[in-house]
Scaffold this active site. Structure first.
Site, PDB file in Angstrom:
ATOM      1  CE  LYS A 116      -4.050  -2.441   2.257  1.00 29.36           C
ATOM      2  NZ  LYS A 116      -5.172  -1.835   3.109  1.00 29.36           N
ATOM      3  CE  LYS A 158      -6.255   2.581   5.672  1.00 25.46           C
ATOM      4  NZ  LYS A 158      -6.477   3.234   4.100  1.00 25.46           N
ATOM      5  N   GLY A 164      -9.307  -6.996   3.205  1.00 27.67           N
ATOM      6  CA  GLY A 164      -9.804  -7.648   3.696  1.00 27.67           C
ATOM      7  C   GLY A 164     -10.516  -7.067   5.256  1.00 27.67           C
ATOM      8  N   GLY A 165      -9.902  -6.007   5.385  1.00 27.40           N
ATOM      9  CA  GLY A 165      -9.890  -4.833   6.773  1.00 27.40           C
ATOM     10  C   GLY A 165      -9.343  -5.410   8.118  1.00 27.40           C
ATOM     11  CG  HIS A 208     -15.528   2.026  -0.063  1.00 25.17           C
ATOM     12  ND1 HIS A 208     -14.721   1.468   0.461  1.00 25.17           N
ATOM     13  CD2 HIS A 208     -14.995   1.889  -2.087  1.00 25.17           C
ATOM     14  CE1 HIS A 208     -13.709   0.592  -0.258  1.00 25.17           C
ATOM     15  NE2 HIS A 208     -13.785   1.005  -1.136  1.00 25.17           N
ATOM     16  CE  LYS A 237     -15.288  -2.925  -1.471  1.00 27.76           C
ATOM     17  NZ  LYS A 237     -14.459  -2.819  -2.746  1.00 27.76           N
ATOM     18  CD  GLU A 287      -7.518  -2.053  -0.869  1.00 25.28           C
ATOM     19  OE1 GLU A 287      -6.536  -2.585  -1.064  1.00 25.28           O
ATOM     20  OE2 GLU A 287      -8.503  -2.124  -0.059  1.00 25.28           O
ATOM     21  NE  ARG A 291      -8.591  -8.983  -4.962  1.00 27.16           N
ATOM     22  CZ  ARG A 291     -10.336  -7.879  -5.196  1.00 27.16           C
ATOM     23  NH1 ARG A 291     -10.839  -8.391  -6.086  1.00 27.16           N
ATOM     24  NH2 ARG A 291     -10.086  -8.092  -4.226  1.00 27.16           N
ATOM     25  CB  VAL A 294     -17.188  -9.768  -4.954  1.00 30.84           C
ATOM     26  CG1 VAL A 294     -18.548 -10.312  -4.787  1.00 30.84           C
ATOM     27  CG2 VAL A 294     -15.888  -9.892  -4.440  1.00 30.84           C
TER      28      VAL A 294
END
Length: 450
Positions: A116, A158, A164-165, A208, A237, A287, A291, A294
């Site tokens: 990141k 972070k 993924g949190g 977001h 999400k 970020e 890819r 979802v």
């Protein structure tokens, strides 16, 4: 074009890739663990190879087993789906070293965007707006406290390799810094093998917003608008829509061009998503996911494109089938993630499906690998389906979602469907007036759990 591709994934995303490949006349190979022998993606593919026991580390994450499956079947390319090996730069390099094609970005792009701090530095150089924060990793608590005082609280710590949190902690005041700093480092170490952290200004009421980008690896790239993914629980999400209800056409064009130009500058290839926090008319990069997302179906719905088909095309060396001027938004789309989880604690609920009925009708799409009698294994993510609706406008999409949820039947296990019935009764959701903290506050009030 490829004759045969292997899908290094499972569940609904594996089916999604199989369907796109079949429409293109391409043969498919499914890989599976012993726990997934009866899975729908195994039944749907032209060939299948067992790659190991139930543990993901010994099956879906086993690079030698995946490569061996390609060699056994003669597959020329690998589509990673999302999760598992989809953002593993080492895997991409190994795929290429074996003379195979990875259907996705280069190893270098995955590596740069996977860290990141490096990603943020890269995006700054490319002209993408970023959240104010540390210039790099923060090694000591004293340095963290000094940065907190300089930026002003609240701040968020972070893990540089996080996702993924995990490895994300907020310090509301200076008194919270030690706990947040140590916890973020510990989570980064335990989940990603890397305890390096960085610090950013914590925005209090942001949305977001993510921009879908696509490049051909030859210096051409486009954006496909934005998705609003603000309804989240613990940074995961649950409800996504496109276009975003709070984004104007002018803002969309402005930030979209910035993102597309950035991807063209680095010769990015394939699908990617650049994620932002959006507050008071400003976008702040957080970020990039290198890819397929979802939630990609909502973008497909409003633009009438098949992103998986396009991934396969450009990976084979073909040009993109569209240009920026070809991409016009048509209507509104919403996706809800159906998880096998028991409310109010959202605890995983694997088990046998005694009855399954997917909703249908105009503007309704159900991406799922469920079937009557299927046993959901306890070893993997609890996502069992995605319900996607499309309407002429947002009110029609919401009405269609309400109707489709009423038609959906998943018996035998608990699911998160009741959550969406409840959310569709909330005025803030119906008006689109929410931010990334809204759902957790609602859960605390209504379910006693966040």
């Amino acid at each position: 074009m490829f004759n045969k591709i292997l899908i290094a994934n499972r569940g609904e995303i594996a089916l999604r890739v199989i369907r796109a490949a079949r429409e293109m006349g391409i043969g498919t190979v499914a890989v599976h663990s012993t726990a997934d022998s009866d899975a729908m993606h195994v039944r749907m593919a032209d060939e299948s190879v067992c790659v190991g026991p139930p543990s993901s580390m010994q099956s879906y994450l086993s690079i030698p087993a995946i490569i061996a499956a390609c060699e056994i079947t003669g597959a020329e390319a690998i589509h990673p789906g999302y999760g598992f090996l989809s953002e593993n730069a080492n895997f991409v390099q190994i795929v290429q070293d074996h003379g195979l094609t990875f259907i996705g970005p280069t190893a270098e792009h995955i590596r740069v965007m996977g860290d990141k701090i490096t990603a943020k530095d890269t995006m700054k150089k490319l002209g993408v707006p970023c959240v104010p924060g540390s210039a790099g990793g923060v090694a000591t608590l004293e340095e963290a406290k000094a940065l907190g005082a300089e930026m002003g609280y609240p701040v968020i710590i972070k893990a540089t390799a996080g996702g993924g949190g995990k490895g994300m902690k907020v310090a509301e005041t200076a008194n919270d810094m030690e706990r947040a700093f140590q916890t973020a480092r510990a989570e980064g170490k335990s989940n990603f093998g890397n305890d390096e952290v960085y610090i950013e200004k914590y925005l209090t009421t942001p949305r977001h917003i993510e921009i879908q980008v696509f490049g051909d690896g030859k210096g051409r790239a486009v954006h496909l608008g934005e998705r609003d993914c603000s309804l989240q629980r613990r940074h995961q999400k649950v409800f996504e829509e496109a276009p975003g209800p709070a984004i104007s056409a002018e803002e969309r064009a402005r930030i979209g061009k910035v993102c597309a130009d950035a991807m063209a500058d680095i010769n990015y290839i394939g699908a990617g998503t650049i994620e932002f926090l959006y507050e008071k008319g400003e976008f702040y990069f957080i970020e990039m996911n290198t890819r397929l997302q979802v939630e990609h179906p909502v973008t497909e719905a409003i633009f009438g494109v098949d992103l998986v088909r396009e991934q396969i095309r450009v990976a084979s060396g073909m040009d993109m089938s569209f240009q920026q001027e070809d991409l016009q938004i048509n209507g509104h789309s919403i996706e809800v993630r159906i998880n096998a989880e028991k409310l109010p604690n959202f605890s995983p609920c694997p088990g046998r499906i005694t009855q399954y009925h997917a909703p249908g009708g105009l503007g309704v799409r159900m991406d799922s690998a469920l079937y009557d009698g299927y046993s959901i294994p306890p070893y993997y993510d609890s996502l069992i389906g995605k319900l996607i609706v499309h309407g002429r406008d947002r009110p029609e999409a919401l009405a269609r979602l309400h109707r489709a949820l009423g038609e959906l039947i998943v018996d035998g296990v608990d699911t998160t469907v009741p959550l969406f019935h409840a959310l569709l009764a909330e005025p803030d959701v119906l008006s689109g007036d929410y931010n990334i903290h809204w759902l957790e506050h609602w859960l605390e009030t209504n379910l006693g759990n966040a």
